[in-house]
Design a protein around this motif. Structure first.
Motif, PDB file in Angstrom:
ATOM      1  N   PRO A  32      34.655  -5.255  -8.171  1.00 16.71           N
ATOM      2  CA  PRO A  32      33.801  -6.356  -7.727  1.00 16.71           C
ATOM      3  C   PRO A  32      32.377  -6.289  -8.237  1.00 16.71           C
ATOM      4  CG  PRO A  32      35.187  -5.608  -5.925  1.00 16.71           C
ATOM      5  CD  PRO A  32      35.397  -4.648  -7.074  1.00 16.71           C
ATOM      6  N   ARG A  33      31.812  -5.087  -8.412  1.00 12.03           N
ATOM      7  CA  ARG A  33      30.456  -5.015  -8.948  1.00 12.03           C
ATOM      8  C   ARG A  33      30.411  -5.554 -10.362  1.00 12.03           C
ATOM      9  NH1 ARG A  33      30.881   0.033  -6.406  1.00 12.03           N
ATOM     10  NH2 ARG A  33      29.667   0.215  -4.492  1.00 12.03           N
ATOM     11  N   THR A  34      31.467  -5.251 -11.141  1.00 11.19           N
ATOM     12  CA  THR A  34      31.541  -5.782 -12.496  1.00 11.19           C
ATOM     13  C   THR A  34      31.703  -7.287 -12.449  1.00 11.19           C
ATOM     14  OG1 THR A  34      32.572  -3.738 -13.215  1.00 11.19           O
ATOM     15  CG2 THR A  34      32.763  -5.627 -14.689  1.00 11.19           C
ATOM     16  N   ALA A  35      32.569  -7.763 -11.557  1.00 10.74           N
ATOM     17  CA  ALA A  35      32.757  -9.206 -11.427  1.00 10.74           C
ATOM     18  C   ALA A  35      31.456  -9.879 -11.034  1.00 10.74           C
ATOM     19  CB  ALA A  35      33.834  -9.491 -10.375  1.00 10.74           C
ATOM     20  N   TYR A  77      38.878 -18.253  -6.129  1.00 11.20           N
ATOM     21  CA  TYR A  77      38.492 -17.094  -5.333  1.00 11.20           C
ATOM     22  C   TYR A  77      39.153 -15.833  -5.874  1.00 11.20           C
ATOM     23  CZ  TYR A  77      37.351 -20.741  -1.909  1.00 11.20           C
ATOM     24  OH  TYR A  77      36.855 -21.853  -1.272  1.00 11.20           O
ATOM     25  N   LEU A  78      38.374 -14.773  -6.038  1.00 14.85           N
ATOM     26  CA  LEU A  78      38.881 -13.452  -6.399  1.00 14.85           C
ATOM     27  C   LEU A  78      38.714 -12.571  -5.169  1.00 14.85           C
ATOM     28  CD1 LEU A  78      39.861 -11.320  -8.431  1.00 14.85           C
ATOM     29  CD2 LEU A  78      37.482 -11.017  -9.132  1.00 14.85           C
ATOM     30  N   HIS A  79      39.819 -12.214  -4.513  1.00 14.49           N
ATOM     31  CA  HIS A  79      39.798 -11.525  -3.230  1.00 14.49           C
ATOM     32  C   HIS A  79      40.329 -10.103  -3.397  1.00 14.49           C
ATOM     33  CE1 HIS A  79      41.143 -11.522   1.300  1.00 14.49           C
ATOM     34  NE2 HIS A  79      40.188 -10.654   1.040  1.00 14.49           N
ATOM     35  N   ASP A  80      39.451  -9.125  -3.220  1.00 16.26           N
ATOM     36  CA  ASP A  80      39.850  -7.720  -3.205  1.00 16.26           C
ATOM     37  C   ASP A  80      40.135  -7.355  -1.752  1.00 16.26           C
ATOM     38  OD1 ASP A  80      39.812  -4.832  -3.071  1.00 16.26           O
ATOM     39  OD2 ASP A  80      39.007  -4.869  -5.101  1.00 16.26           O
ATOM     40  N   LEU A  81      41.420  -7.200  -1.400  1.00 17.54           N
ATOM     41  CA  LEU A  81      41.798  -6.978  -0.014  1.00 17.54           C
ATOM     42  C   LEU A  81      41.369  -5.602   0.479  1.00 17.54           C
ATOM     43  CD1 LEU A  81      43.776  -9.286  -1.077  1.00 17.54           C
ATOM     44  CD2 LEU A  81      45.228  -8.620   0.825  1.00 17.54           C
ATOM     45  N   GLU A  82      41.373  -4.609  -0.412  1.00 13.85           N
ATOM     46  CA  GLU A  82      41.026  -3.256   0.014  1.00 13.85           C
ATOM     47  C   GLU A  82      39.545  -3.129   0.329  1.00 13.85           C
ATOM     48  OE1 GLU A  82      42.483  -0.723  -3.051  1.00 13.85           O
ATOM     49  OE2 GLU A  82      44.586  -1.023  -2.491  1.00 13.85           O
ATOM     50  N   LEU A  83      38.692  -3.852  -0.417  1.00 13.85           N
ATOM     51  CA  LEU A  83      37.250  -3.830  -0.156  1.00 13.85           C
ATOM     52  C   LEU A  83      36.811  -4.949   0.779  1.00 13.85           C
ATOM     53  CD1 LEU A  83      35.806  -3.053  -3.701  1.00 13.85           C
ATOM     54  CD2 LEU A  83      36.173  -1.473  -1.798  1.00 13.85           C
ATOM     55  N   GLN A 120      36.421  -8.137   0.165  1.00 20.03           N
ATOM     56  CA  GLN A 120      35.363  -8.836  -0.540  1.00 20.03           C
ATOM     57  C   GLN A 120      35.949  -9.991  -1.340  1.00 20.03           C
ATOM     58  OE1 GLN A 120      33.185  -7.092  -4.098  1.00 20.03           O
ATOM     59  NE2 GLN A 120      31.606  -6.906  -2.536  1.00 20.03           N
ATOM     60  N   VAL A 121      35.294 -11.151  -1.272  1.00 23.08           N
ATOM     61  CA  VAL A 121      35.738 -12.343  -1.991  1.00 23.08           C
ATOM     62  C   VAL A 121      34.603 -12.849  -2.870  1.00 23.08           C
ATOM     63  CG1 VAL A 121      36.578 -14.710  -1.798  1.00 23.08           C
ATOM     64  CG2 VAL A 121      37.313 -12.993  -0.136  1.00 23.08           C
ATOM     65  N   SER A 122      34.879 -13.029  -4.166  1.00 22.33           N
ATOM     66  CA  SER A 122      33.953 -13.659  -5.096  1.00 22.33           C
ATOM     67  C   SER A 122      34.519 -15.030  -5.427  1.00 22.33           C
ATOM     68  CB  SER A 122      33.806 -12.828  -6.368  1.00 22.33           C
ATOM     69  OG  SER A 122      33.454 -11.490  -6.063  1.00 22.33           O
ATOM     70  N   HIS A 123      33.659 -16.043  -5.516  1.00 23.43           N
ATOM     71  CA  HIS A 123      34.188 -17.381  -5.742  1.00 23.43           C
ATOM     72  C   HIS A 123      33.218 -18.246  -6.538  1.00 23.43           C
ATOM     73  CE1 HIS A 123      31.798 -19.200  -2.334  1.00 23.43           C
ATOM     74  NE2 HIS A 123      31.820 -17.938  -1.943  1.00 23.43           N
ATOM     75  N   GLN A 124      33.809 -19.236  -7.220  1.00 20.90           N
ATOM     76  CA  GLN A 124      33.083 -20.209  -8.035  1.00 20.90           C
ATOM     77  C   GLN A 124      33.792 -21.546  -7.938  1.00 20.90           C
ATOM     78  OE1 GLN A 124      33.130 -18.702 -12.042  1.00 20.90           O
ATOM     79  NE2 GLN A 124      31.012 -18.020 -11.946  1.00 20.90           N
ATOM     80  N   SER A 125      33.089 -22.601  -8.302  1.00 20.26           N
ATOM     81  CA  SER A 125      33.758 -23.884  -8.471  1.00 20.26           C
ATOM     82  C   SER A 125      34.746 -23.755  -9.627  1.00 20.26           C
ATOM     83  CB  SER A 125      32.752 -24.988  -8.776  1.00 20.26           C
ATOM     84  OG  SER A 125      32.155 -24.774 -10.052  1.00 20.26           O
ATOM     85  N   GLU A 126      35.842 -24.519  -9.560  1.00 16.21           N
ATOM     86  CA  GLU A 126      36.808 -24.479 -10.657  1.00 16.21           C
ATOM     87  C   GLU A 126      36.156 -24.900 -11.961  1.00 16.21           C
ATOM     88  OE1 GLU A 126      40.573 -26.323 -10.159  1.00 16.21           O
ATOM     89  OE2 GLU A 126      41.096 -25.145  -8.392  1.00 16.21           O
ATOM     90  N   GLU A 127      35.275 -25.894 -11.904  1.00 17.60           N
ATOM     91  CA  GLU A 127      34.622 -26.366 -13.130  1.00 17.60           C
ATOM     92  C   GLU A 127      33.855 -25.239 -13.809  1.00 17.60           C
ATOM     93  OE1 GLU A 127      31.319 -29.692 -14.594  1.00 17.60           O
ATOM     94  OE2 GLU A 127      31.814 -29.460 -12.470  1.00 17.60           O
ATOM     95  N   GLY A 179      36.133 -12.844   7.877  1.00 15.69           N
ATOM     96  CA  GLY A 179      35.330 -11.628   7.794  1.00 15.69           C
ATOM     97  C   GLY A 179      35.205 -11.151   6.362  1.00 15.69           C
ATOM     98  N   GLY A 180      34.465 -10.061   6.166  1.00 17.21           N
ATOM     99  CA  GLY A 180      34.256  -9.527   4.832  1.00 17.21           C
ATOM    100  C   GLY A 180      33.123 -10.237   4.116  1.00 17.21           C
ATOM    101  N   ASP A 181      32.873  -9.816   2.874  1.00 20.95           N
ATOM    102  CA  ASP A 181      31.772 -10.360   2.075  1.00 20.95           C
ATOM    103  C   ASP A 181      32.261 -11.515   1.213  1.00 20.95           C
ATOM    104  OD1 ASP A 181      30.015  -8.407   3.037  1.00 20.95           O
ATOM    105  OD2 ASP A 181      30.670  -6.984   1.505  1.00 20.95           O
ATOM    106  N   PHE A 182      31.526 -12.618   1.217  1.00 22.07           N
ATOM    107  CA  PHE A 182      31.786 -13.750   0.335  1.00 22.07           C
ATOM    108  C   PHE A 182      30.619 -13.869  -0.626  1.00 22.07           C
ATOM    109  CE2 PHE A 182      35.412 -16.549   1.269  1.00 22.07           C
ATOM    110  CZ  PHE A 182      36.007 -15.813   2.288  1.00 22.07           C
ATOM    111  N   LEU A 183      30.921 -13.727  -1.937  1.00 19.16           N
ATOM    112  CA  LEU A 183      29.889 -13.735  -2.965  1.00 19.16           C
ATOM    113  C   LEU A 183      30.084 -14.970  -3.846  1.00 19.16           C
ATOM    114  CD1 LEU A 183      30.186  -9.975  -4.021  1.00 19.16           C
ATOM    115  CD2 LEU A 183      28.707 -10.969  -2.261  1.00 19.16           C
ATOM    116  N   SER A 184      29.123 -15.872  -3.797  1.00 13.90           N
ATOM    117  CA  SER A 184      29.202 -17.084  -4.608  1.00 13.90           C
ATOM    118  C   SER A 184      28.491 -16.880  -5.936  1.00 13.90           C
ATOM    119  CB  SER A 184      28.566 -18.260  -3.851  1.00 13.90           C
ATOM    120  OG  SER A 184      28.541 -19.404  -4.688  1.00 13.90           O
TER     121      SER A 184
END
Length: 220
Positions: free
Chosen positions: A6-9, A102-108, A110-117, A213-218
């Motif tokens: 996720p840090r790389t992402a 959405y890129l969801h790492d279940l073990e951490l 943590q969710v990273s997300h962007q618009s599809e565009e 719950g967890g972290d959501f990173l836009s």
């Protein structure tokens, strides 16, 4: 597709992993067994609403050293929704709900997300969202086989995509293997099994609960 920490992402955004995921999905959708180029595309797409398949992924770096092995299942619901679910080496899910990716790492947790565009900009995955003919974005040609399968090569016409070449191998049951080469010298091979056309899929597969719950990173 890279299995990014996720840090790389977070540093790079979601574009790299999404490009690989959707290139795989689009290739699986568009080229039926025995196709030479794209002449059977229209017949295959007619009536296609959903797909499900198991996959095994092997990623190698430029000197052909194996970097990763992953296994899981993907689900596709047209238009524009998919779920790419890793069980190994770590539990990770990539979901598109028609608006965001959405890129969801279940073990951490943590969710990273962007618009599809934004997530799909400059990638072959853009084709998922429109009705452009495949030859507008790819050059497709049959290539020689060394394993008894029929192979097709796709070369993106755009200059700003990470994926520079795709090879698709078709057997008796349809697409069985795909090999992708990227601009960083990495090669990813995907082997598909248990492919189901137009299965009934639960809508919850393509949903992310932002209140869980967890972290959501836009990255917008």
């Amino acid at each position: 597709m890279r299995h990014l920490h996720p840090r790389t992402a977070a540093r790079r955004g979601l574009s790299a992993p999404i490009a690989y995921v959707l290139t795989a999905i689009l290739s699986l959708i568009w080229l039926p067994a025995g196709a030479e180029g794209t002449q059977r595309l229209d017949a295959y797409l007619k009536g296609l609403t959903s797909l499900e398949a198991d996959f095994a992924q092997f990623t190698f770096n430029a000197d052909r050293t194996r970097m990763m092995e992953g296994r899981g299942t993907f689900y596709l619901q047209r238009p524009g929704r998919f779920r790419w679910q890793y069980e190994t080496p770590g539990k990770q899910v990539i979901i598109a709900d028609g608006k965001r990716v959405y890129l969801h790492d279940l073990e951490l947790d943590q969710v990273s997300h962007q618009s599809e565009e934004k997530a799909l900009r400059g990638t072959p995955a853009l084709l998922l969202a429109n009705n452009d003919p495949i030859d507008r974005h790819f050059t497709a040609k049959p290539i020689d086989s060394t394993d008894g399968r029929e192979w097709v090569e796709l070369t993106p016409k755009a200059a700003d995509t990470d994926v520079i070449r795709i090879e698709l191998g078709f057997g008796d049951t349809g697409i069985e293997s795909m090999i992708m080469e990227d601009s960083f010298g990495q090669t990813t091979r995907l082997n598909f099994t248990e492919i189901k056309r137009n299965p009934s899929l639960d809508a919850a597969l393509f949903e992310v609960d932002e209140k869980a719950g967890g972290d959501f990173l836009s990255f917008d």
